[in-house]
Design a protein around this motif. Structure first.
Motif, PDB file in Angstrom:
ATOM      1  N   MET A  98       0.802  -1.212   0.000  1.00  0.00           N
ATOM      2  CA  MET A  98       0.000   0.000   0.000  1.00  0.00           C
ATOM      3  C   MET A  98       0.844   1.275   0.000  1.00  0.00           C
ATOM      4  N   GLY A  99       2.138   1.156   0.203  1.00  0.00           N
ATOM      5  CA  GLY A  99       2.976   2.349   0.260  1.00  0.00           C
ATOM      6  C   GLY A  99       3.395   2.839  -1.107  1.00  0.00           C
ATOM      7  N   HIS A 100       4.024   3.997  -1.103  1.00  0.00           N
ATOM      8  CA  HIS A 100       4.565   4.582  -2.335  1.00  0.00           C
ATOM      9  C   HIS A 100       6.076   4.748  -2.213  1.00  0.00           C
ATOM     10  N   GLY A 101       6.674   3.969  -1.369  1.00  0.00           N
ATOM     11  CA  GLY A 101       8.099   4.122  -1.105  1.00  0.00           C
ATOM     12  C   GLY A 101       8.302   4.735   0.268  1.00  0.00           C
ATOM     13  N   PHE A 102       9.539   4.925   0.669  1.00  0.00           N
ATOM     14  CA  PHE A 102       9.829   5.515   1.968  1.00  0.00           C
ATOM     15  C   PHE A 102       9.430   6.980   1.981  1.00  0.00           C
ATOM     16  N   THR A 103       9.007   7.466   3.144  1.00  0.00           N
ATOM     17  CA  THR A 103       8.441   8.807   3.229  1.00  0.00           C
ATOM     18  C   THR A 103       9.429   9.890   2.796  1.00  0.00           C
ATOM     19  N   TRP A 104      10.717   9.646   3.017  1.00  0.00           N
ATOM     20  CA  TRP A 104      11.692  10.654   2.606  1.00  0.00           C
ATOM     21  C   TRP A 104      11.883  10.678   1.087  1.00  0.00           C
ATOM     22  N   ALA A 119      -4.592   1.665   3.689  1.00  0.00           N
ATOM     23  CA  ALA A 119      -4.035   0.376   4.096  1.00  0.00           C
ATOM     24  C   ALA A 119      -4.656  -0.102   5.401  1.00  0.00           C
ATOM     25  N   TRP A 120      -4.836   0.815   6.369  1.00  0.00           N
ATOM     26  CA  TRP A 120      -5.389   0.380   7.644  1.00  0.00           C
ATOM     27  C   TRP A 120      -6.866   0.027   7.525  1.00  0.00           C
ATOM     28  N   ALA A 121      -7.599   0.696   6.661  1.00  0.00           N
ATOM     29  CA  ALA A 121      -8.997   0.327   6.428  1.00  0.00           C
ATOM     30  C   ALA A 121      -9.081  -1.113   5.925  1.00  0.00           C
ATOM     31  N   LEU A 122      -8.151  -1.488   5.060  1.00  0.00           N
ATOM     32  CA  LEU A 122      -8.091  -2.873   4.600  1.00  0.00           C
ATOM     33  C   LEU A 122      -7.735  -3.803   5.749  1.00  0.00           C
ATOM     34  N   ALA A 123      -6.771  -3.387   6.582  1.00  0.00           N
ATOM     35  CA  ALA A 123      -6.362  -4.213   7.726  1.00  0.00           C
ATOM     36  C   ALA A 123      -7.532  -4.495   8.648  1.00  0.00           C
ATOM     37  N   ARG A 125     -10.620  -4.733   7.892  1.00  0.00           N
ATOM     38  CA  ARG A 125     -11.488  -5.745   7.275  1.00  0.00           C
ATOM     39  C   ARG A 125     -10.885  -7.141   7.408  1.00  0.00           C
ATOM     40  N   LEU A 126      -9.575  -7.238   7.234  1.00  0.00           N
ATOM     41  CA  LEU A 126      -8.910  -8.532   7.356  1.00  0.00           C
ATOM     42  C   LEU A 126      -9.005  -9.082   8.770  1.00  0.00           C
ATOM     43  N   LEU A 127      -8.959  -8.189   9.754  1.00  0.00           N
ATOM     44  CA  LEU A 127      -9.017  -8.608  11.156  1.00  0.00           C
ATOM     45  C   LEU A 127     -10.377  -9.187  11.535  1.00  0.00           C
ATOM     46  N   GLN A 128     -11.365  -9.006  10.675  1.00  0.00           N
ATOM     47  CA  GLN A 128     -12.692  -9.565  10.926  1.00  0.00           C
ATOM     48  C   GLN A 128     -13.077 -10.612   9.882  1.00  0.00           C
ATOM     49  N   ASP A 129     -12.094 -11.053   9.112  1.00  0.00           N
ATOM     50  CA  ASP A 129     -12.351 -12.018   8.039  1.00  0.00           C
ATOM     51  C   ASP A 129     -11.887 -13.410   8.482  1.00  0.00           C
ATOM     52  N   GLU A 130     -12.831 -14.304   8.640  1.00  0.00           N
ATOM     53  CA  GLU A 130     -12.529 -15.640   9.167  1.00  0.00           C
ATOM     54  C   GLU A 130     -11.709 -16.497   8.213  1.00  0.00           C
ATOM     55  N   HIS A 131     -11.510 -16.044   6.992  1.00  0.00           N
ATOM     56  CA  HIS A 131     -10.716 -16.825   6.043  1.00  0.00           C
ATOM     57  C   HIS A 131      -9.218 -16.746   6.339  1.00  0.00           C
ATOM     58  N   TYR A 132      -8.791 -15.772   7.152  1.00  0.00           N
ATOM     59  CA  TYR A 132      -7.364 -15.557   7.373  1.00  0.00           C
ATOM     60  C   TYR A 132      -6.942 -16.030   8.763  1.00  0.00           C
ATOM     61  N   ASP A 133      -5.909 -16.854   8.776  1.00  0.00           N
ATOM     62  CA  ASP A 133      -5.340 -17.356  10.024  1.00  0.00           C
ATOM     63  C   ASP A 133      -4.178 -16.501  10.507  1.00  0.00           C
ATOM     64  N   PHE A 134      -3.460 -15.900   9.549  1.00  0.00           N
ATOM     65  CA  PHE A 134      -2.214 -15.178   9.869  1.00  0.00           C
ATOM     66  C   PHE A 134      -2.193 -13.865   9.098  1.00  0.00           C
ATOM     67  N   LEU A 135      -1.957 -12.773   9.823  1.00  0.00           N
ATOM     68  CA  LEU A 135      -1.864 -11.454   9.201  1.00  0.00           C
ATOM     69  C   LEU A 135      -0.523 -10.825   9.547  1.00  0.00           C
ATOM     70  N   LEU A 136       0.124 -10.261   8.543  1.00  0.00           N
ATOM     71  CA  LEU A 136       1.397  -9.567   8.735  1.00  0.00           C
ATOM     72  C   LEU A 136       1.238  -8.120   8.300  1.00  0.00           C
ATOM     73  N   PHE A 137       1.428  -7.200   9.254  1.00  0.00           N
ATOM     74  CA  PHE A 137       1.382  -5.774   8.971  1.00  0.00           C
ATOM     75  C   PHE A 137       2.813  -5.249   9.040  1.00  0.00           C
ATOM     76  N   ALA A 157      -8.815  -2.289  17.153  1.00  0.00           N
ATOM     77  CA  ALA A 157      -9.083  -3.264  16.098  1.00  0.00           C
ATOM     78  C   ALA A 157      -8.353  -4.577  16.350  1.00  0.00           C
ATOM     79  N   LEU A 158      -7.128  -4.487  16.851  1.00  0.00           N
ATOM     80  CA  LEU A 158      -6.360  -5.687  17.161  1.00  0.00           C
ATOM     81  C   LEU A 158      -6.985  -6.453  18.324  1.00  0.00           C
ATOM     82  N   SER A 159      -7.479  -5.727  19.311  1.00  0.00           N
ATOM     83  CA  SER A 159      -8.060  -6.354  20.504  1.00  0.00           C
ATOM     84  C   SER A 159      -9.382  -7.041  20.215  1.00  0.00           C
TER      85      SER A 159
END
Length: 207
Positions: A98-104, A119-123, A125-137, A157-159
């Motif tokens: 989701m990034g465009h490169g490093f901020t600098w 990116a966080w809006a997508l995250a 949604r993933l945190l409430q999606d039962e299809h995913y066992d493992f998420l890497l941010f 959201a994580l909690s």
């Protein structure tokens, strides 16, 4: 003489057996006490190299057990990383850069904030999606440090994620709100880095 050596060897073996038996007892007791079954939140922080590499290694382990995973890389994006090239076509990995490169490099705060929020809006949604066992941010912590995302919102959201989801977050520094709810926190120290020795970043090592 050989009898003395035999006796000494037998004594050493017995002492070793006793030490290992005592250690096994302690480990077995800890295993017996750890009865809760749920997903864990793991934070990988510190100035040292290897945080993302460790997280992707853990994801590979999860995939080996037939689990489904998703990745969001919050900063990388200027060029394709080795992990993206390797995992992007995996049938059980959804990979989002989701990034465009490093901020600098972008030097565009509004663009960086918009990308982080998307990116966080997508995250969420993933945190409430039962299809995913493992998420890497990957490198999410920088978005909090730079003020692009709110730590309280992220912690909430994580909690409230699905109970059995495992989540890993990487970045040099971690907000207090995340550390307070984490199950595991590992610190990667920096004692030496090739870049400071004048060695150019290279594919397969830095990206």
């Amino acid at each position: 003489m050989s009898d003395q050596f035999d006796d000494s060897d037998a004594l050493a073996q017995e002492k070793h057996r006793q030490r290992m038996a005592a250690k096994k007892k302690i480990v077995d007791e800890r295993i017996a006490r750890a009865q809760e079954e749920r997903g864990v939140l793991i934070l990988l922080k510190g100035n040292g190299k290897g945080k993302s590499s460790s997280a992707f290694g853990t994801m590979a382990r999860a995939l080996g057990h037939g689990q489904r995973a998703a990745v969001i890389q919050f900063i990388k994006g200027r060029k394709a990383t080795g992990e993206y090239l390797f995992f992007k076509d995996h049938p059980r990995v959804d990979f989002h850069v989701m990034g465009h490169g490093f901020t600098w490099e972008t030097q565009d705060r509004d663009q960086d904030i918009a990308a982080a929020q998307q990116a966080w809006a997508l995250a969420e949604r993933l945190l409430q999606d039962e299809h995913y066992d493992f998420l890497l941010f990957d490198e999410l912590s920088y978005m909090i440090k730079y003020g692009y995302l709110d730590a309280t919102r992220i912690a909430a959201a994580l909690s409230t994620r699905l109970r059995n989801q495992n989540v890993m977050i990487t970045g040099r520094t971690m907000a207090t709100e995340l550390q307070e709810i984490a199950d595991t926190i590992s610190v990667v120290q920096d004692e030496r880095h090739a870049f400071r020795l004048g060695i150019k970043a290279q594919a397969g090592i830095e990206y």
